[in-house]
Design an enzyme around this catalytic site. Structure first.
Site, PDB file in Angstrom:
ATOM      1  N   GLU A  61       0.815  -1.219   0.000  1.00 55.94           N
ATOM      2  CA  GLU A  61       0.000   0.000   0.000  1.00 55.94           C
ATOM      3  C   GLU A  61       0.847   1.267   0.000  1.00 55.94           C
ATOM      4  OE1 GLU A  61      -2.664  -3.254   1.043  1.00 55.94           O
ATOM      5  OE2 GLU A  61      -0.656  -2.678   1.758  1.00 55.94           O
ATOM      6  N   HIS A 130     -11.742  -6.117   7.605  1.00 55.72           N
ATOM      7  CA  HIS A 130     -12.278  -5.915   6.255  1.00 55.72           C
ATOM      8  C   HIS A 130     -13.683  -5.315   6.281  1.00 55.72           C
ATOM      9  CE1 HIS A 130      -9.262  -9.125   5.816  1.00 55.72           C
ATOM     10  NE2 HIS A 130      -9.112  -8.733   4.571  1.00 55.72           N
TER      11      HIS A 130
END
Length: 327
Positions: A61, A130
């Site tokens: 990321e 998530h």
């Protein structure tokens, strides 16, 4: 008008802007090959625009964010996709200390076109890593604009605006919305930031609902009208920064009651900020203190029954409304 899915509406926005401007690029994990983007949003774009513009990245990321910021500084229009909004924590410095402050620190020399797409929210037992709604964190960072489209029409129109906005945009996409359908015009269109919409008119209570909670608010309004004759007005702000406070105020002047509904944690949430701003400007029109409803201050459980206990749903919202507003 055509009826298409939320995910297809996002893809149309990407395709239209990439066709018009070769500086528009998409960056992220498996946005080209493999998954074809998170939840299939970028399906077909790799074949159409090639690997130089649909850029698959490693699972890194920080690298994804750095590539996007660098591309924006060089005059390109990157759309950065982080596979789940939760993972933006890994590259948070790029948001907090870099892309949000470049315009200020450069003396307005850089007006960045930069979109950070963040799929978030619960998704049928996806667990604490998530499932989060993180909008309130980004609301507190100066230099960012924030879009929270709740339907296919807004998803396309707001994404097209975001790509050419000249200021970094954090674009939240709730996972449960991808398969929902909506009416989309054949012609191109864009939706300006800072203009909310009245989803449903009513006279007894105003609900300001964020993202997927607009769907929950509509379910609540249907049942309360049928069972109690209560007419609820629903406001979708569309963007949180800038926030259309006037459309909320106009509704409160009519209903005298306000509920702010979000999926993010109730503590220090989006609803807290909206409630404060309404109270600051429109308190004279309120017959009751403003009510906030959000997720309980807990990590999101993976077990569906426990997840339901944490996240606002139709039944829990109706129960809170009836107790709080004595309806």
């Amino acid at each position: 008008m055509r009826i298409i899915k939320y995910s297809d509406a996002l893809r149309e926005a990407l395709r239209e802007e990439m066709t018009k401007d070769e500086n528009v690029i998409l960056i992220g994990e498996e946005v080209g090959q493999g998954y074809r983007g998170c939840f299939g949003v970028s399906t077909g774009l790799y074949e159409e625009f090639g690997p130089d513009r649909i850029i698959d990245t490693p699972i890194s990321e920080n690298s994804i964010m750095g590539l996007g910021i660098g591309a924006a500084l060089m005059g390109m229009k990157p759309i950065v996709e982080i596979m789940f909004s939760d993972f933006v924590a890994v590259c948070f410095d790029g948001v907090l200390n870099q892309v949000s402050k470049i315009k200020f620190m450069s003396g307005d020399q850089f007006n960045l076109n930069f979109v950070l797409r963040l799929p978030g929210g619960v998704g049928n037992g996806t667990g604490p890593h998530h499932s989060q709604c993180l909008e309130s964190i980004f609301m507190s960072i100066p230099g960012l604009d924030i879009a929270v489209p709740s339907n296919a029409y807004d998803a396309k129109g707001l994404l097209k605006t975001s790509i050419n906005h000249g200021n970094p945009v954090v674009f939240f996409e709730h996972k449960k919305l991808y398969k929902t359908e909506g009416n989309i015009p054949e012609k191109e269109y864009a939706i300006p930031f800072g203009r909310g919409i009245v989803v449903r008119k009513g006279k007894d209570l105003t609900i300001v609902a964020i993202s997927y909670m607009v769907k929950i608010a509509e379910e609540v309004a249907d049942e309360m009208k049928e069972s109690l004759g209560v007419e609820i007005e629903i406001i979708d702000p569309r963007t949180l920064v800038p926030l259309d406070i006037e459309i909320i105020g106009d509704s409160v002047k009519k209903t005298s009651r306000l509920l702010v509904l979000e999926e993010g944690n109730e503590r220090s949430g989006v609803a807290a900020e909206i409630s404060y701003r309404v109270n600051e400007k429109f308190s004279d029109y309120l017959d009751y203190p403003i009510k906030r409803i959000g997720s309980k201050n807990s990590p999101i459980p993976m077990t569906p029954k426990l997840e339901k206990a944490i996240i606002p749903n139709k039944d829990s919202v109706i129960s809170e409304i009836r107790k709080y507003f004595e309806i």
